[in-house]
Write a protein that holds these residues in place. Structure first.
Motif, short mmCIF file in Angstrom:
data_model
loop_
_atom_site.label_atom_id
_atom_site.label_comp_id
_atom_site.label_asym_id
_atom_site.label_seq_id
_atom_site.Cartn_x
_atom_site.Cartn_y
_atom_site.Cartn_z
N ALA A 177 -27.62 -26.01 1.11
CA ALA A 177 -27.09 -25.19 0.30
C ALA A 177 -27.38 -24.02 0.54
O ALA A 177 -26.28 -23.25 0.53
CB ALA A 177 -27.47 -25.75 -1.01
N TYR A 178 -28.26 -23.46 0.66
CA TYR A 178 -28.51 -22.04 1.22
C TYR A 178 -27.76 -21.91 2.34
O TYR A 178 -27.22 -20.46 2.59
CB TYR A 178 -30.07 -21.95 1.31
CG TYR A 178 -31.04 -21.86 0.22
CD1 TYR A 178 -30.54 -21.87 -1.00
CD2 TYR A 178 -32.46 -22.14 0.49
CE1 TYR A 178 -31.40 -22.16 -2.02
CE2 TYR A 178 -33.31 -22.24 -0.60
CZ TYR A 178 -32.74 -22.18 -2.15
OH TYR A 178 -33.78 -22.23 -2.95
N GLY A 202 -24.51 -20.90 2.03
CA GLY A 202 -24.10 -19.63 1.10
C GLY A 202 -24.06 -20.27 -0.17
O GLY A 202 -23.17 -19.34 -1.08
N MET A 203 -24.30 -21.40 -0.80
CA MET A 203 -24.02 -21.90 -2.28
C MET A 203 -25.00 -21.06 -3.20
O MET A 203 -26.19 -21.01 -3.03
CB MET A 203 -24.32 -23.36 -2.24
CG MET A 203 -24.13 -23.84 -3.55
SD MET A 203 -24.65 -25.69 -3.90
CE MET A 203 -25.53 -25.61 -5.31
N LEU A 204 -24.43 -20.34 -4.11
CA LEU A 204 -25.34 -19.69 -5.07
C LEU A 204 -25.46 -20.40 -6.61
O LEU A 204 -26.46 -20.36 -7.00
CB LEU A 204 -24.61 -18.43 -5.48
CG LEU A 204 -24.57 -17.35 -4.46
CD1 LEU A 204 -23.99 -16.17 -4.72
CD2 LEU A 204 -25.85 -16.80 -3.76
N ALA A 205 -24.44 -21.40 -6.73
CA ALA A 205 -24.70 -22.22 -8.05
C ALA A 205 -23.80 -23.55 -7.89
O ALA A 205 -23.01 -23.51 -7.33
CB ALA A 205 -24.10 -21.26 -8.97
N PRO A 206 -24.25 -24.31 -8.65
CA PRO A 206 -23.54 -25.64 -8.70
C PRO A 206 -21.92 -25.69 -9.25
O PRO A 206 -21.41 -26.60 -8.83
CB PRO A 206 -24.35 -26.52 -9.44
CG PRO A 206 -25.62 -26.02 -9.63
CD PRO A 206 -25.44 -24.40 -9.64
N HIS A 207 -21.74 -24.54 -9.88
CA HIS A 207 -20.50 -24.09 -10.06
C HIS A 207 -19.80 -25.14 -11.17
O HIS A 207 -19.05 -24.82 -11.95
CB HIS A 207 -19.37 -24.22 -8.98
CG HIS A 207 -18.07 -23.86 -9.13
ND1 HIS A 207 -17.66 -22.49 -9.31
CD2 HIS A 207 -16.97 -24.77 -8.93
CE1 HIS A 207 -16.27 -22.64 -9.54
NE2 HIS A 207 -15.86 -23.76 -9.40
#
Ligand code: SF4
Ligand code: SF4
Ligand code: FES
Lengths: 239, 179
Positions: free
Chosen positions: A112-113, A116-121
């Motif tokens: 995920a990092y 570039g995933m910041l949040a589960p959205h």
């Protein structure tokens, strides 16, 4: 002369029968993956290893490499699709990283990092799932299982035990354990089994060793998974 | 001179750790005070919310008051930020979503170890609990996310400085953490 294909513009040699993932791993090029482990038969279930070959998107861990093919693994479109897949994996389970012993050495988190995933959205499912602490040496937290079947494959193909299977369909899919009570403690599972050491998330964890490495010094704290590699290669340092 | 951007912050269902991390920017807080005007925030102890450019929301949505405050922040703030793990995905408080509200209340106030005078509090002053804890994006639209439990002071500083300079927000690898 060996055959080659192009991965993000770079020539990658391969042998007939190798997948895109096999060849990339051998050439030291990282393609993100969760359900793949080179020691076990490919499964192609997580779709995180998605790559573009011309008009089509395929999973690199199951698609055969072929002479002259052009593979795109780094475009923003591919990364965005991977991010969405990861976000779905996060909301379908209960991933409370601050309360997870695997945090910092978790492949789901690290991939995920990397994307570039910041949040589960998405809207969280918050499913109700149990924790099985019946085994003396190993605990299973079903909240963190992403159904990658690595434990299923390791137990069946390596340990010769078939302790695990996936049961149910769609949203109902879940990991089951072969024992009269359905509990791990009543199965023939042992901490020395390969299946105890392949989980990419914090779903299968050894007891009595949690939080050994301080925050900031854990496997993926300092460097991304594309450099450090899979957690299974570092088991002695991190678990 | 144009007025300085107004910043408001609040803690809903969180532990105030994200606010503590904001204080961890140490002496840079003096620069921040030069750059922005603080509106409602626990740092100023102002209780009412004015029209703001930026609102940082710590914590998830666990009770009726959280919903009300969050909706007001959305109405009054041009830009809203999910500040830390609880705001982003419910965090530790959302672990109660594994149980029914009745089970949680019974365990806390009736059956739990060390409970004296068992009985579930029922005062009209106490905001009603929601059945589940929700991340804030399930209640209002959000503009930015600051992951972390808490986000580190450097992550917060990167966000604030880039935001105030009107730059795209870009975190370095070590600034993205879900824990
Ligand atoms: S398994 Fe990984 S992603 Fe899930 S809670 Fe644990 S650290 Fe987070
Ligand atoms: S327990 Fe771990 S290894 Fe087994 S299917 Fe779930 S995530 Fe995969
Ligand atoms: S690693 Fe290829 S589909 Fe999971």
């Amino acid at each position: 002369m060996s055959k080659t294909f192009k991965l993000d513009g770079r020539e990658i040699p391969f042998e007939t029968g190798q997948t895109i993932m096999d060849a990339a791993l051998a050439a030291g090029v990282y393609i993100p993956h969760l359900c793949h482990n080179p020691e076990l038969a490919p499964h192609g279930s997580c779709r995180v290893c998605l790559v573009d070959i011309g008009e089509r998107q395929v999973s690199a861990c199951t698609a055969a490499a072929s002479e002259g093919m052009e593979v795109d693994s780094s475009s923003e479109t591919i990364q965005a699709t991977r991010r969405a897949i990861l976000q779905m994996l996060f909301v379908e389970g209960n991933h409370v990283c601050p309360a997870c012993e695997k945090s910092g050495a978790c492949q789901l988190q690290a991939v995920a990092y990397y994307t570039g995933m910041l949040a589960p959205h998405f809207t969280h499912f918050f499913p109700r799932r149990p924790v099985d602490a019946s085994h003396p040496d190993v605990v299973i937290d079903f909240n963190r299982c992403i159904l990658c079947e690595l434990c299923v494959r390791a137990s069946r193909d390596h340990d010769g035990k078939r302790v695990f299977a996936i049961s149910g369909r769609g949203l109902e899919s879940h990991l089951v354990i072969d024992s009269p009570s359905g509990l791990l403690g009543d199965s023939c599972f042992a901490a020395a089994d390969k299946a105890a050491h392949v989980c990419p998330t914090g779903a299968i964890l050894p007891k009595g060793r949690g939080y050994e490495t301080p925050i900031g010094e854990r496997l993926y704290d300092r460097e991304p998974i594309s450099i450090v590699g899979d957690v299974r290669a570092h088991e002695e340092e991190v678990v | 001179m144009a007025e300085k951007p107004r910043v408001a912050t609040v803690s809903l269902c969180g532990c105030f750790g994200c606010h503590m991390s904001l204080l961890d920017i140490d002496e840079r807080i003096l620069d921040l005070v030069d750059l922005v005007t603080f509106d409602r925030t626990p740092l100023t102890d102002i209780k009412t919310l004015g029209d703001c450019d930026l609102g940082l929301i710590e914590g998830g949505v666990a009770n009726a008051e959280n919903v009300e405050v969050l909706l007001e922040f959305r109405r009054r703030c041009k830009v809203l930020v999910a500040f830390g793990a609880c705001a982003v995905n419910g965090g530790i408080p959302a672990m109660r979503n594994q149980f029914s509200l009745a089970e949680c209340l019974r365990e806390s106030y009736c059956d739990g170890i060390g409970v004296h005078n068992p009985g579930i509090p029922n005062d009209p002053e106490i905001p009603l609990l929601l059945n589940q804890v929700h991340p804030i994006h399930e209640v209002v639209a959000i503009d930015y996310v600051l992951p972390g439990c808490p986000p580190s002071a450097d992550t917060i500083w990167t966000f604030l400085t880039e935001f105030l300079e009107g730059k795209p927000i870009a975190f370095s690898y070590t600034q993205i953490h879900f824990d």
